[in-house]
Design a protein around this motif. Structure first.
Motif, PDB file in Angstrom:
ATOM      1  N   GLU A  58      25.920  -5.664  29.039  1.00 54.76           N
ATOM      2  CA  GLU A  58      25.557  -4.349  29.024  1.00 54.76           C
ATOM      3  C   GLU A  58      24.632  -4.102  30.245  1.00 54.76           C
ATOM      4  OE1 GLU A  58      26.074  -2.212  24.583  1.00 54.76           O
ATOM      5  OE2 GLU A  58      24.167  -3.148  25.147  1.00 54.76           O
ATOM      6  N   ARG A  59      23.486  -4.940  30.160  1.00 51.77           N
ATOM      7  CA  ARG A  59      22.627  -4.925  31.263  1.00 51.77           C
ATOM      8  C   ARG A  59      23.077  -5.207  32.707  1.00 51.77           C
ATOM      9  NH1 ARG A  59      17.428  -4.977  29.522  1.00 51.77           N
ATOM     10  NH2 ARG A  59      16.717  -5.915  31.660  1.00 51.77           N
ATOM     11  N   ARG A  60      24.171  -6.064  32.490  1.00 51.06           N
ATOM     12  CA  ARG A  60      24.862  -5.974  34.148  1.00 51.06           C
ATOM     13  C   ARG A  60      25.336  -4.797  34.493  1.00 51.06           C
ATOM     14  NH1 ARG A  60      26.302 -11.412  32.007  1.00 51.06           N
ATOM     15  NH2 ARG A  60      28.242 -10.412  31.459  1.00 51.06           N
ATOM     16  N   ARG A  61      25.890  -4.250  33.521  1.00 46.32           N
ATOM     17  CA  ARG A  61      26.524  -2.941  33.675  1.00 46.32           C
ATOM     18  C   ARG A  61      25.590  -1.842  34.242  1.00 46.32           C
ATOM     19  NH1 ARG A  61      28.847  -2.179  29.212  1.00 46.32           N
ATOM     20  NH2 ARG A  61      27.782  -0.218  28.469  1.00 46.32           N
ATOM     21  N   TRP A  62      24.501  -1.546  33.511  1.00 45.96           N
ATOM     22  CA  TRP A  62      23.355  -0.666  33.904  1.00 45.96           C
ATOM     23  C   TRP A  62      22.859  -1.192  35.177  1.00 45.96           C
ATOM     24  CZ3 TRP A  62      20.669  -1.857  28.513  1.00 45.96           C
ATOM     25  CH2 TRP A  62      21.555  -1.012  27.494  1.00 45.96           C
ATOM     26  N   THR A  63      22.773  -2.547  35.544  1.00 46.87           N
ATOM     27  CA  THR A  63      22.083  -2.560  36.754  1.00 46.87           C
ATOM     28  C   THR A  63      23.113  -2.203  37.936  1.00 46.87           C
ATOM     29  OG1 THR A  63      21.127  -4.748  35.813  1.00 46.87           O
ATOM     30  CG2 THR A  63      21.247  -4.722  38.348  1.00 46.87           C
ATOM     31  N   ARG A  64      24.297  -2.405  37.682  1.00 50.36           N
ATOM     32  CA  ARG A  64      25.227  -2.012  38.804  1.00 50.36           C
ATOM     33  C   ARG A  64      25.101  -0.401  38.889  1.00 50.36           C
ATOM     34  NH1 ARG A  64      28.922  -5.482  36.037  1.00 50.36           N
ATOM     35  NH2 ARG A  64      30.199  -3.869  35.049  1.00 50.36           N
ATOM     36  N   TYR A  65      25.047   0.258  37.496  1.00 51.56           N
ATOM     37  CA  TYR A  65      24.915   1.663  37.817  1.00 51.56           C
ATOM     38  C   TYR A  65      23.592   1.935  38.537  1.00 51.56           C
ATOM     39  CZ  TYR A  65      28.398   2.280  34.016  1.00 51.56           C
ATOM     40  OH  TYR A  65      29.483   2.275  33.323  1.00 51.56           O
ATOM     41  N   LEU A  66      22.410   1.214  38.570  1.00 51.75           N
ATOM     42  CA  LEU A  66      21.272   1.549  39.370  1.00 51.75           C
ATOM     43  C   LEU A  66      21.517   1.363  40.692  1.00 51.75           C
ATOM     44  CD1 LEU A  66      18.299   2.002  39.136  1.00 51.75           C
ATOM     45  CD2 LEU A  66      18.099  -0.588  38.944  1.00 51.75           C
ATOM     46  N   VAL A  67      21.930   0.101  40.932  1.00 48.51           N
ATOM     47  CA  VAL A  67      22.258   0.021  42.657  1.00 48.51           C
ATOM     48  C   VAL A  67      23.019   1.097  43.010  1.00 48.51           C
ATOM     49  CG1 VAL A  67      21.578  -2.262  42.366  1.00 48.51           C
ATOM     50  CG2 VAL A  67      23.712  -1.786  42.439  1.00 48.51           C
ATOM     51  N   ASN A  68      24.130   1.490  42.406  1.00 52.46           N
ATOM     52  CA  ASN A  68      25.140   2.448  42.981  1.00 52.46           C
ATOM     53  C   ASN A  68      24.641   3.788  43.274  1.00 52.46           C
ATOM     54  OD1 ASN A  68      27.360   0.583  43.641  1.00 52.46           O
ATOM     55  ND2 ASN A  68      28.032   0.850  41.268  1.00 52.46           N
ATOM     56  N   GLU A  69      23.795   4.319  42.022  1.00 52.92           N
ATOM     57  CA  GLU A  69      22.801   5.457  42.170  1.00 52.92           C
ATOM     58  C   GLU A  69      21.875   5.521  43.494  1.00 52.92           C
ATOM     59  OE1 GLU A  69      23.773   8.111  40.804  1.00 52.92           O
ATOM     60  OE2 GLU A  69      24.738   7.766  38.789  1.00 52.92           O
ATOM     61  N   ARG A  70      21.294   4.235  43.564  1.00 56.49           N
ATOM     62  CA  ARG A  70      20.416   4.390  44.685  1.00 56.49           C
ATOM     63  C   ARG A  70      21.201   4.459  46.080  1.00 56.49           C
ATOM     64  NH1 ARG A  70      16.171  -0.577  42.905  1.00 56.49           N
ATOM     65  NH2 ARG A  70      14.720   0.866  41.685  1.00 56.49           N
ATOM     66  N   ALA A  71      22.302   3.664  46.126  1.00 58.05           N
ATOM     67  CA  ALA A  71      23.210   3.898  47.353  1.00 58.05           C
ATOM     68  C   ALA A  71      23.834   5.242  47.586  1.00 58.05           C
ATOM     69  CB  ALA A  71      24.102   2.818  47.233  1.00 58.05           C
ATOM     70  N   GLU A  72      24.159   5.897  46.658  1.00 55.25           N
ATOM     71  CA  GLU A  72      24.693   7.135  46.593  1.00 55.25           C
ATOM     72  C   GLU A  72      23.605   8.154  47.202  1.00 55.25           C
ATOM     73  OE1 GLU A  72      26.592   8.155  43.105  1.00 55.25           O
ATOM     74  OE2 GLU A  72      28.190   6.559  43.348  1.00 55.25           O
ATOM     75  N   ALA A  73      22.598   7.888  46.623  1.00 56.34           N
ATOM     76  CA  ALA A  73      21.364   8.743  47.015  1.00 56.34           C
ATOM     77  C   ALA A  73      21.231   8.658  48.637  1.00 56.34           C
ATOM     78  CB  ALA A  73      19.906   8.524  46.077  1.00 56.34           C
ATOM     79  N   PRO A  79      22.475  -6.823  41.821  1.00 58.56           N
ATOM     80  CA  PRO A  79      23.516  -7.082  42.631  1.00 58.56           C
ATOM     81  C   PRO A  79      23.663  -6.307  43.709  1.00 58.56           C
ATOM     82  CG  PRO A  79      23.967  -5.759  40.903  1.00 58.56           C
ATOM     83  CD  PRO A  79      22.379  -6.059  40.695  1.00 58.56           C
ATOM     84  N   ARG A  80      24.919  -6.513  44.572  1.00 58.52           N
ATOM     85  CA  ARG A  80      25.047  -5.576  45.656  1.00 58.52           C
ATOM     86  C   ARG A  80      25.633  -4.382  45.210  1.00 58.52           C
ATOM     87  NH1 ARG A  80      27.666  -8.256  50.854  1.00 58.52           N
ATOM     88  NH2 ARG A  80      26.872  -6.520  51.925  1.00 58.52           N
ATOM     89  N   ALA A  81      25.651  -3.076  45.837  1.00 59.77           N
ATOM     90  CA  ALA A  81      26.440  -2.171  45.633  1.00 59.77           C
ATOM     91  C   ALA A  81      27.930  -2.266  45.743  1.00 59.77           C
ATOM     92  CB  ALA A  81      25.776  -0.827  46.114  1.00 59.77           C
ATOM     93  N   SER A  82      28.522  -1.319  45.049  1.00 58.61           N
ATOM     94  CA  SER A  82      29.934  -1.459  45.288  1.00 58.61           C
ATOM     95  C   SER A  82      30.559  -1.240  46.721  1.00 58.61           C
ATOM     96  CB  SER A  82      30.782  -0.396  44.574  1.00 58.61           C
ATOM     97  OG  SER A  82      30.674   0.868  45.080  1.00 58.61           O
ATOM     98  N   PHE A  83      31.341  -1.901  47.199  1.00 55.46           N
ATOM     99  CA  PHE A  83      31.970  -1.823  48.594  1.00 55.46           C
ATOM    100  C   PHE A  83      32.331  -0.454  49.178  1.00 55.46           C
ATOM    101  CE2 PHE A  83      35.695  -1.545  51.602  1.00 55.46           C
ATOM    102  CZ  PHE A  83      34.971  -2.204  52.584  1.00 55.46           C
ATOM    103  N   ARG A  84      32.786   0.351  48.116  1.00 56.08           N
ATOM    104  CA  ARG A  84      33.046   1.718  48.440  1.00 56.08           C
ATOM    105  C   ARG A  84      31.505   2.424  48.774  1.00 56.08           C
ATOM    106  NH1 ARG A  84      37.321   5.100  47.568  1.00 56.08           N
ATOM    107  NH2 ARG A  84      38.369   3.677  45.953  1.00 56.08           N
ATOM    108  N   THR A  85      30.881   2.304  48.135  1.00 57.50           N
ATOM    109  CA  THR A  85      29.295   2.941  48.260  1.00 57.50           C
ATOM    110  C   THR A  85      28.797   2.396  49.549  1.00 57.50           C
ATOM    111  OG1 THR A  85      29.188   3.150  45.897  1.00 57.50           O
ATOM    112  CG2 THR A  85      27.026   3.482  46.958  1.00 57.50           C
ATOM    113  N   ARG A  86      28.733   1.120  49.761  1.00 58.18           N
ATOM    114  CA  ARG A  86      28.257   0.442  50.965  1.00 58.18           C
ATOM    115  C   ARG A  86      29.006   0.956  52.300  1.00 58.18           C
ATOM    116  NH1 ARG A  86      29.271  -4.916  50.962  1.00 58.18           N
ATOM    117  NH2 ARG A  86      30.137  -5.137  48.897  1.00 58.18           N
TER     118      ARG A  86
END
Length: 365
Positions: free
Chosen positions: A11-26, A70-77
């Motif tokens: 769960e923590r890994r999933r939340w961390t992915r959400y975190l970095v993707n939200e930052r990247a989208e912002a 982790p790194r943001a998803s490829f799509r977001t990057r």
């Protein structure tokens, strides 16, 4: 900040992915906002602020900043890279695709407000992308379909001629003749199509002559209501619309005269359709640019199976690119649109190639 809730490592890994993707989208929305002004800029900054709220939610659940991210998803990057360099309609279309696939719908740790935000963001980005699409629609349609028609028609032509066993010089001549004939036909057809649409709209647009005499109309007789009834409104709705128009005209409460509004609405409609000469030139050039690709192997001296394979590879790449571009701008899957274009193009080429083989066999017999 509250203490982190008990959670599993997964769960923590999933939340961390959400975190970095939200930052990247912002960051994507802020980058786009820097290239916009006025209302669009304010909307994009508001979207970035909303992503910041989501980021804070995951930070709270995680109990603070994780030691490693982790790194943001490829799509977001990829979105971030494009936003920093282009800031175009393509980025908004990609962002629309990203918003269409919210991971929060099935995640119990996302709040109802976050799920609602994501659905609203989808419509906001769709609206922003639609503004750009409206300006691109006329010329872009001519360009994309012109290029695609050139690719498919000339590939089918040279494959069919080549399958008959014709000399390379004849295949090359046929390809060049097909390029010129098709480009001229596409350009002329696009000009007639767009010009006819503009003339049809001009003939059906409301006239502005009546707007000049509105203050002099008899409010009780209200002949203006007949105008609105002739345009399809009911008697009650027409009376109400006419009353409002007269009040505005007499009190000078409207921001712009009605005649100016008619001209502005007509201009906006014509912009959506596009300029006839521009559409014709785009269609001619893009058909020619697409049609020359299947002929390139023969132009550079190749012949036989080698020329056919090279032509198929070049056209396949071009079909995938045009299909992906349409997919991006329409908010659908670029890959699926690209594969659809590829299958249609190669299907047409296969049919003409088989016909060429049959013709060669018949002539040979």
């Amino acid at each position: 900040m509250s203490a982190p809730a008990p959670s599993t490592a997964r769960e923590r890994r999933r939340w961390t992915r959400y975190l970095v993707n939200e930052r990247a989208e912002a960051r994507v929305y802020r980058e786009l906002a820097q290239r916009r002004s006025g209302e669009e800029r304010a909307i994009l900054l508001a979207l970035a602020e909303a992503e910041g709220r989501h980021e804070q939610h995951w930070l709270t659940i995680l109990g603070g900043e994780p030691a490693s991210l982790p790194r943001a998803s490829f799509r977001t990057r990829a979105l971030g890279w494009m936003a920093g360099r282009f800031g175009s309609i393509f980025v908004l279309a990609l962002a629309q695709n990203a918003e269409d696939r919210s991971p929060y719908d099935d995640d119990p740790h996302a709040t109802p407000a976050m799920r609602a935000d994501e659905k609203v963001h989808r419509e906001v980005v769709r609206g922003l992308a639609a503004r750009g699409r409206r300006h691109l629609s006329g010329t872009f349609r001519a360009a994309v379909f012109g290029a695609n028609d050139g690719l498919v028609s000339n590939l089918a032509l040279v494959m069919g001629i080549g399958a008959t066993g014709a000399p390379p010089q004849l295949v090359l001549f046929s390809g060049i003749a097909g390029l010129l004939a098709g480009a001229l036909s596409m350009g002329a057809g696009e000009f007639v199509s767009v010009q006819s649409q503009r003339e049809l709209l001009a003939a059906t647009e409301p006239g502005s002559d009546a707007a000049e005499v509105l203050p002099d109309l008899d409010l009780d007789a209200n002949e203006l209501a007949l105008v609105y009834r002739s345009r399809g409104l009911t008697e009650v709705a027409a009376q109400e619309r006419a009353r409002q128009a007269l009040e505005h005209a007499r009190a000078a409460a409207s921001d712009r005269p009605l005649s100016y509004r008619h001209r502005a609405d007509a201009t906006e409609t014509h912009e959506v359709i596009g300029d006839a000469w521009r559409a014709a030139l785009s269609s001619f050039l893009f058909f020619a640019s697409g049609a020359v690709i299947p002929v390139l192997p023969w132009i550079f001296g190749l012949s036989g199976p080698a020329a056919v394979v090279v032509a198929l590879v070049l056209v396949g790449i071009a079909l995938m690119l045009t299909g992906a571009m349409v997919g991006l701008l329409s908010g659908t899957s670029p890959l699926m649109r690209g594969l659809r274009q590829l299958s249609i193009g190669f299907g047409a080429a296969a049919v003409t190639y088989v016909l060429g083989l049959l013709f060669d066999v018949t002539m040979g017999g």
